[in-house]
Write an enzyme that holds these catalytic residues in place. Structure first.
Site, PDB file in Angstrom:
ATOM      1  N   LYS A  22       0.835  -1.214   0.000  1.00  0.00           N
ATOM      2  CA  LYS A  22       0.000   0.000   0.000  1.00  0.00           C
ATOM      3  C   LYS A  22       0.864   1.256   0.000  1.00  0.00           C
ATOM      4  O   LYS A  22       0.640   2.175  -0.782  1.00  0.00           O
ATOM      5  CB  LYS A  22      -0.892   0.009   1.248  1.00  0.00           C
ATOM      6  CG  LYS A  22      -1.565   1.351   1.488  1.00  0.00           C
ATOM      7  CD  LYS A  22      -2.473   1.351   2.696  1.00  0.00           C
ATOM      8  CE  LYS A  22      -1.797   1.642   4.015  1.00  0.00           C
ATOM      9  NZ  LYS A  22      -1.532   3.051   4.302  1.00  0.00           N
ATOM     10  N   ARG A 408      -8.861  -0.555   4.217  1.00  0.00           N
ATOM     11  CA  ARG A 408      -7.952   0.473   3.684  1.00  0.00           C
ATOM     12  C   ARG A 408      -6.594  -0.114   3.366  1.00  0.00           C
ATOM     13  O   ARG A 408      -5.908   0.370   2.471  1.00  0.00           O
ATOM     14  CB  ARG A 408      -7.770   1.601   4.713  1.00  0.00           C
ATOM     15  CG  ARG A 408      -9.012   2.443   4.922  1.00  0.00           C
ATOM     16  CD  ARG A 408      -8.680   3.596   5.832  1.00  0.00           C
ATOM     17  NE  ARG A 408      -7.436   4.214   5.376  1.00  0.00           N
ATOM     18  CZ  ARG A 408      -6.618   4.928   6.133  1.00  0.00           C
ATOM     19  NH1 ARG A 408      -6.919   5.146   7.391  1.00  0.00           N
ATOM     20  NH2 ARG A 408      -5.517   5.441   5.641  1.00  0.00           N
TER      21      ARG A 408
HETATM   22  C1  EPZ Z   1       4.267   7.080   6.391  1.00  0.00           C
HETATM   23  O1  EPZ Z   1       3.504   8.162   6.916  1.00  0.00           O
HETATM   24  C2  EPZ Z   1       3.324   5.914   6.244  1.00  0.00           C
HETATM   25  N1  EPZ Z   1       2.264   6.261   5.302  1.00  0.00           N
HETATM   26  C3  EPZ Z   1       2.764   5.523   7.594  1.00  0.00           C
HETATM   27  O2  EPZ Z   1       1.938   4.376   7.433  1.00  0.00           O
HETATM   28  C4  EPZ Z   1       3.919   5.192   8.534  1.00  0.00           C
HETATM   29  O3  EPZ Z   1       3.414   4.912   9.811  1.00  0.00           O
HETATM   30  C5  EPZ Z   1       4.905   6.353   8.596  1.00  0.00           C
HETATM   31  O4  EPZ Z   1       5.337   6.712   7.256  1.00  0.00           O
HETATM   32  C6  EPZ Z   1       6.147   6.049   9.407  1.00  0.00           C
HETATM   33  O5  EPZ Z   1       6.798   4.937   8.884  1.00  0.00           O
HETATM   34  C7  EPZ Z   1       2.444   6.087   3.991  1.00  0.00           C
HETATM   35  O6  EPZ Z   1       3.513   5.707   3.518  1.00  0.00           O
HETATM   36  C8  EPZ Z   1       1.293   6.358   3.079  1.00  0.00           C
HETATM   37  P1  EPZ Z   1       6.361  10.389   8.462  1.00  0.00           P
HETATM   38  P2  EPZ Z   1       4.094   9.640   6.909  1.00  0.00           P
HETATM   39  O7  EPZ Z   1       6.342  11.679   7.712  1.00  0.00           O
HETATM   40  O8  EPZ Z   1       4.927   9.831   5.709  1.00  0.00           O
HETATM   41  C9  EPZ Z   1       6.629  13.732  11.882  1.00  0.00           C
HETATM   42  C10 EPZ Z   1      -0.014   3.066   7.742  1.00  0.00           C
HETATM   43  O9  EPZ Z   1      -0.623   2.555   8.719  1.00  0.00           O
HETATM   44  N2  EPZ Z   1       6.459  14.752  10.816  1.00  0.00           N
HETATM   45  O10 EPZ Z   1       7.519   9.480   8.227  1.00  0.00           O
HETATM   46  O11 EPZ Z   1       2.949  10.537   7.116  1.00  0.00           O
HETATM   47  C11 EPZ Z   1       5.377  12.882  12.084  1.00  0.00           C
HETATM   48  O12 EPZ Z   1       4.431  13.536  12.897  1.00  0.00           O
HETATM   49  C12 EPZ Z   1       0.544   4.475   7.805  1.00  0.00           C
HETATM   50  O13 EPZ Z   1       0.134   2.495   6.655  1.00  0.00           O
HETATM   51  C13 EPZ Z   1       6.584  16.074  11.144  1.00  0.00           C
HETATM   52  O14 EPZ Z   1       6.837  16.437  12.307  1.00  0.00           O
HETATM   53  O15 EPZ Z   1       4.991   9.603   8.209  1.00  0.00           O
HETATM   54  C14 EPZ Z   1       5.962  11.640  12.694  1.00  0.00           C
HETATM   55  O16 EPZ Z   1       6.181  11.860  14.072  1.00  0.00           O
HETATM   56  C15 EPZ Z   1       0.164   5.215   9.026  1.00  0.00           C
HETATM   57  N3  EPZ Z   1       6.427  17.021  10.162  1.00  0.00           N
HETATM   58  C16 EPZ Z   1       7.316  11.493  12.010  1.00  0.00           C
HETATM   59  O17 EPZ Z   1       7.612  12.805  11.470  1.00  0.00           O
HETATM   60  C17 EPZ Z   1       6.151  16.668   8.859  1.00  0.00           C
HETATM   61  O18 EPZ Z   1       6.018  17.568   8.012  1.00  0.00           O
HETATM   62  C18 EPZ Z   1       7.354  10.489  10.876  1.00  0.00           C
HETATM   63  O19 EPZ Z   1       6.261  10.707  10.005  1.00  0.00           O
HETATM   64  C19 EPZ Z   1       6.041  15.301   8.534  1.00  0.00           C
HETATM   65  C20 EPZ Z   1       6.191  14.365   9.542  1.00  0.00           C
END
Ligand code: EPZ
Length: 429
Positions: A22, A408
């Site tokens: 996904k 999903r």
């Molecule tokens: C991706 O989300 C995945 N989604 C998530 O999978 C996954 O849990 C996550 O990466 C971590 O591995 C997809 O690939 C579609 P991040 P993403 O940006 O990209 C902080 C699932 O169940 N952050 O790596 O949104 C954030 O809050 C989903 O399949 C900021 O602070 O995650 C988090 O603490 C859920 N500012 C950390 O970074 C930003 O602008 C990592 O988030 C962006 C992120």
């Protein structure tokens, strides 16, 4: 609303085919916005999130054709999807669409890179934490876009195109890395992304972009270099297997007992999770068809695990591991370091008889001899599947409500588990 009914206590034996990932499919579909030509994706899973992204891309004018099943084709083959963003008719992604799926915010990067502007609704909060987009916007600003926030929308503009730049992420972000890589592909000059996410899905998207004519090196390491090109062209790409689905079923087998081949599962995509399973006493064998997971009779040893960006233990398997540890012989500790509020499954696992104590970002799980079935529900995808795992070992009947969360991200979950002997069925309506 559909529900899933599970009667626990049956071991799992047989083969589970692993679907396309996904979290690679979504950014790959979004990458189609970067070119006028057709992008063909193979091994695309049948998931509600994929259908939702189709709607969002359709709103921008993208044509999507999903090839039907050919005669003799097994139902577990992923689908082939032809995506053509020949003409983008609208550079706005409205709230009604973006609010349903956070990753759809990522369209902002290819739209501003190719069209010079994009207006995308802020994704808002969600069940696992605040999930801001500041780092994604920082990356676009570094590449020369101006960013304005107005009425809940982010408006990114770069009328004369983006310029290569150095982008250093203060925190590892998967979405930040995807969007920086996509935008930089069409920027003028070279971009260096430091502290990039190393998740395998980043490498998969980089491979596809390179097939489309991009010049990306270093994907899979924490330093990615992108030499911008004026245009990208069509390509054909096969989505890599879903490491989270693989790890989820591995934990289901560990919980229920039995012996299952996770067909097409690739161990290098989830080594940290497999190492933890081995530590619990589960047998993990790599074959040329996939990964075999087995547990026959022996109890589970408790573990201490903290989630971390790849190659660490994935946050997307944290809930499933917690479900498994509810039956361990002793006390386990699981610390969630990526999302501050990803413990929605705890109270539901407790309803099944688990002993879990939460203290900030650490859960202490005291293994119990038996879980007992109950009606449960969860508010996110991975939390929901952790309840399915617990139910496989719970006495009696468990009803998992709000199945749309499972749909999903898990393709034909109940069919895959039932084929291995689980007493599981979907109740419609
Ligand atoms: C991706 O989300 C995945 N989604 C998530 O999978 C996954 O849990 C996550 O990466 C971590 O591995 C997809 O690939 C579609 P991040 P993403 O940006 O990209 C902080 C699932 O169940 N952050 O790596 O949104 C954030 O809050 C989903 O399949 C900021 O602070 O995650 C988090 O603490 C859920 N500012 C950390 O970074 C930003 O602008 C990592 O988030 C962006 C992120």
């Amino acid at each position: 609303m559909d529900r899933i009914r599970i009667v626990g206590g049956r071991p799992l034996n047989g083969t589970i085919p692993i679907s396309g990932a996904k979290n690679a499919t979504l950014p790959l579909m979004i990458a189609s916005l970067l070119t006028e030509d057709t992008l063909i994706l193979d091994n695309v899973p049948r998931l509600a999130d994929v259908i939702q992204l189709q709607r969002i891309l359709g709103n921008h004018g993208v044509d999507i054709m999903i090839a039907g099943k050919r005669a003799g084709e097994a139902v577990n083959n992923g689908r082939t999807v032809h995506i053509s963003a020949k003409s983008i008719v609208d550079t706005t992604a409205p709230y009604e669409l973006v609010s349903k799926m956070r990753a759809s915010f990522w369209v902002i990067a290819p739209l501003v890179a190719r069209m010079g502007e994009a207006k995308v609704s802020m994704p808002g909060g969600c069940a696992i934490g605040t999930r801001p987009v500041d780092l994604l916007l920082m990356a676009l600003e570094r590449l020369g876009a101006t960013i304005e926030i107005e009425g809940g929308y982010v408006i990114a503009r770069a009328p004369r195109g983006l310029r290569g730049a150095e982008i250093t992420f203060p925190k590892v972000t998967v979405g930040g890395t995807h969007t920086a890589m996509m935008a930089a592909s069409l920027a003028q000059g070279t971009t260096v992304i430091e502290n990039a996410a190393r998740e395998p899905e980043i490498g998969d998207v980089a491979d596809c972009l390179n097939k489309m004519g991009a010049r990306i090196s270093g994907a899979g390491t924490s330093r990615i270099v992108v030499e911008g090109v004026p245009r990208l062209h069509g390509a054909r790409h096969t989505v890599l297997p879903d490491r989270i689905e693989t790890g989820t079923y591995a934990m289901a087998v560990a919980m229920a007992g039995g012996d299952v081949l996770l067909q097409n599962g690739r161990p290098e995509l989830l080594q940290a999770a497999l190492d933890v399973l081995i530590e619990t006493g589960v047998s993990v064998t790599v074959t040329n068809e996939g990964i075999r997971v087995g547990r026959n009779g022996a109890g589970l040893a408790p573990v201490q695990v903290a989630t971390a960006p790849f190659p660490g233990f994935p946050t997307d398997l944290q809930a499933q591991l917690m479900a498994l540890m509810t039956r361990a012989r002793g006390v386990s500790r699981i610390t969630e370091t990526i999302f501050e509020n990803r413990f929605m499954h705890v109270q539901e696992l407790v309803r099944l008889g688990a002993h879990i104590h939460l203290d900030g970002e650490t859960a202490t799980i005291e293994g119990v001899d038996r879980l007992k079935g109950a009606p449960v529900m969860a508010t996110d995808l991975r939390a929901s599947v952790s309840l399915v795992i617990a139910a496989l070992a719970a006495e009696g009947e468990t009803i998992v409500n709000r199945v749309y969360h499972l749909d999903r991200g898990f393709e034909r979950l109940e069919e895959k588990l039932a084929a291995c002997g689980a007493a599981i069925e979907r109740i419609s309506g």
